[in-house]
Design a protein around this motif. Sequence first.
Motif, PDB file in Angstrom:
ATOM      1  N   SER A 183      -3.052  -0.844  13.134  1.00 54.79           N
ATOM      2  CA  SER A 183      -3.914   0.200  12.576  1.00 54.79           C
ATOM      3  C   SER A 183      -3.479   0.877  11.636  1.00 54.79           C
ATOM      4  CB  SER A 183      -4.287   0.866  13.803  1.00 54.79           C
ATOM      5  OG  SER A 183      -5.114   2.171  13.493  1.00 54.79           O
ATOM      6  N   ALA A 184      -4.223   1.167  10.789  1.00 58.31           N
ATOM      7  CA  ALA A 184      -3.915   2.047   9.408  1.00 58.31           C
ATOM      8  C   ALA A 184      -3.813   3.775  10.106  1.00 58.31           C
ATOM      9  CB  ALA A 184      -5.224   2.375   8.387  1.00 58.31           C
ATOM     10  N   THR A 185      -4.143   4.008  11.123  1.00 62.50           N
ATOM     11  CA  THR A 185      -3.856   5.459  11.658  1.00 62.50           C
ATOM     12  C   THR A 185      -2.708   5.463  12.461  1.00 62.50           C
ATOM     13  OG1 THR A 185      -5.513   5.032  13.314  1.00 62.50           O
ATOM     14  CG2 THR A 185      -6.457   5.831  11.184  1.00 62.50           C
ATOM     15  N   SER A 234      -0.091  -2.093   8.910  1.00 63.06           N
ATOM     16  CA  SER A 234      -1.222  -1.364   8.046  1.00 63.06           C
ATOM     17  C   SER A 234      -0.589  -0.010   8.389  1.00 63.06           C
ATOM     18  CB  SER A 234      -2.304  -1.419   8.962  1.00 63.06           C
ATOM     19  OG  SER A 234      -2.980  -2.592   8.610  1.00 63.06           O
ATOM     20  N   SER A 235       0.346   0.250   9.251  1.00 60.56           N
ATOM     21  CA  SER A 235       0.767   1.534   9.303  1.00 60.56           C
ATOM     22  C   SER A 235       2.300   1.634   9.865  1.00 60.56           C
ATOM     23  CB  SER A 235       0.103   2.700   9.848  1.00 60.56           C
ATOM     24  OG  SER A 235       0.099   2.271  11.451  1.00 60.56           O
ATOM     25  N   ALA A 292       0.957   5.056   6.024  1.00 63.40           N
ATOM     26  CA  ALA A 292      -0.244   4.022   6.075  1.00 63.40           C
ATOM     27  C   ALA A 292      -0.278   3.305   4.668  1.00 63.40           C
ATOM     28  CB  ALA A 292      -1.156   4.699   6.519  1.00 63.40           C
ATOM     29  N   GLY A 293      -0.685   2.191   4.765  1.00 59.64           N
ATOM     30  CA  GLY A 293      -0.967   1.198   3.518  1.00 59.64           C
ATOM     31  C   GLY A 293      -1.302  -0.160   3.948  1.00 59.64           C
ATOM     32  N   PRO A 294      -1.884  -0.669   3.039  1.00 56.99           N
ATOM     33  CA  PRO A 294      -2.073  -2.226   3.415  1.00 56.99           C
ATOM     34  C   PRO A 294      -1.031  -3.245   3.216  1.00 56.99           C
ATOM     35  CG  PRO A 294      -2.884  -1.795   1.313  1.00 56.99           C
ATOM     36  CD  PRO A 294      -2.394  -0.382   1.840  1.00 56.99           C
TER      37      PRO A 294
END
Length: 351
Positions: free
Chosen positions: A127-129, A160-161, A300-302
């Motif tokens: 998850s990005a969060t 993603s995080s 966070a980041g792809p």
Amino acid sequence: MRRRKDPFGIALALAGAGSFAGCWEGGAVQIYSCNEPCFSLDAHECNDPCPVCDGACVPPPALGFDDPIVLWRGDATGGTSPPECPAEAPDLVFDGYSGFNGEHACPTCLCTKPSCELPSGLVGSASATCGATASTSFAAPVGWSGACTAPAAATSGELSSLLILAPTVSACAPTHDPGGAPPELAAPASTRVRACTGTADKNKCRDPSKMCVAAPWQRSQGFTMCIRYLGQRTPECPEPYPDLLAVAEGFDDTRSCTPCACEELEDATCAALVSVYEDDGCRELLGAETVTMAGPKCVAGPDLRLESMEARWLRDDPGRCAPTGGVAMGQVTPESPVYYCCQSDEVIPIY
């Protein structure tokens, strides 16, 4: 040593009256070879011209005191056992303690210094969060100093995080000042006491102003002559026995010290800059965040890849904890105290 008693005939006694002295007994003259017959008493006062005290000749007790006995005193703090009563005074009169101390010292309580601890690791998430339930933990080495490390469970898989955990502070531990009072309480009494007596003919002293009591013929280490006060209050000791000694067979020891403890941590400020890298040598920076005790931070980041990480302190002030405890409570209370008055040295007079 007893003096030899040699009776002579009446005629010889009358002839040698200038050289010997005697007593009238039943109308006959008894002549003795004592150097000091009757000890300067008149003949009609003489019961035994050659008395010998088998113990000690000491001043009789003053009014309100019991007959003299022999009393031993020794150190009670080192576990010393009192000696047996001497053969000349074999009967145990008293066995107990003296030198009770109503005060006691407690150790000075301290608290160990806390320390700022670097984050224990990171948590990777899809998850990005940083909130996904499916996550991977990346644990830092135990006692991590912040040097570059490839954390456990590091993976080249995409994330993603990354959640960088907050620094913490080690707990304060209660302790005591090694230079202060010992943690164990001192012995409740400083002196061990034993009193002994025996049977003796009180009228066997040369000096009629003294009395014969059971005592060793030789000087005995630690023993002295004492008289026990028969009342309850603290007495005035008479001149022949000037040293006052308060003793008791038992005591109630309620002494204690409140335990050492530490209050809540105060004024702690721990802040660290944590950097994460895509390679295993901390060269290709992926991201960096300052984390404090307020909580973790999310990077966070792809397509995040974690291979190594490092950290350094920005603020390393762990604060302090105030110590509590070490307060003295209770006391030592002698039970049914008895008072002795003793001669001022250990010499037992024998004559």
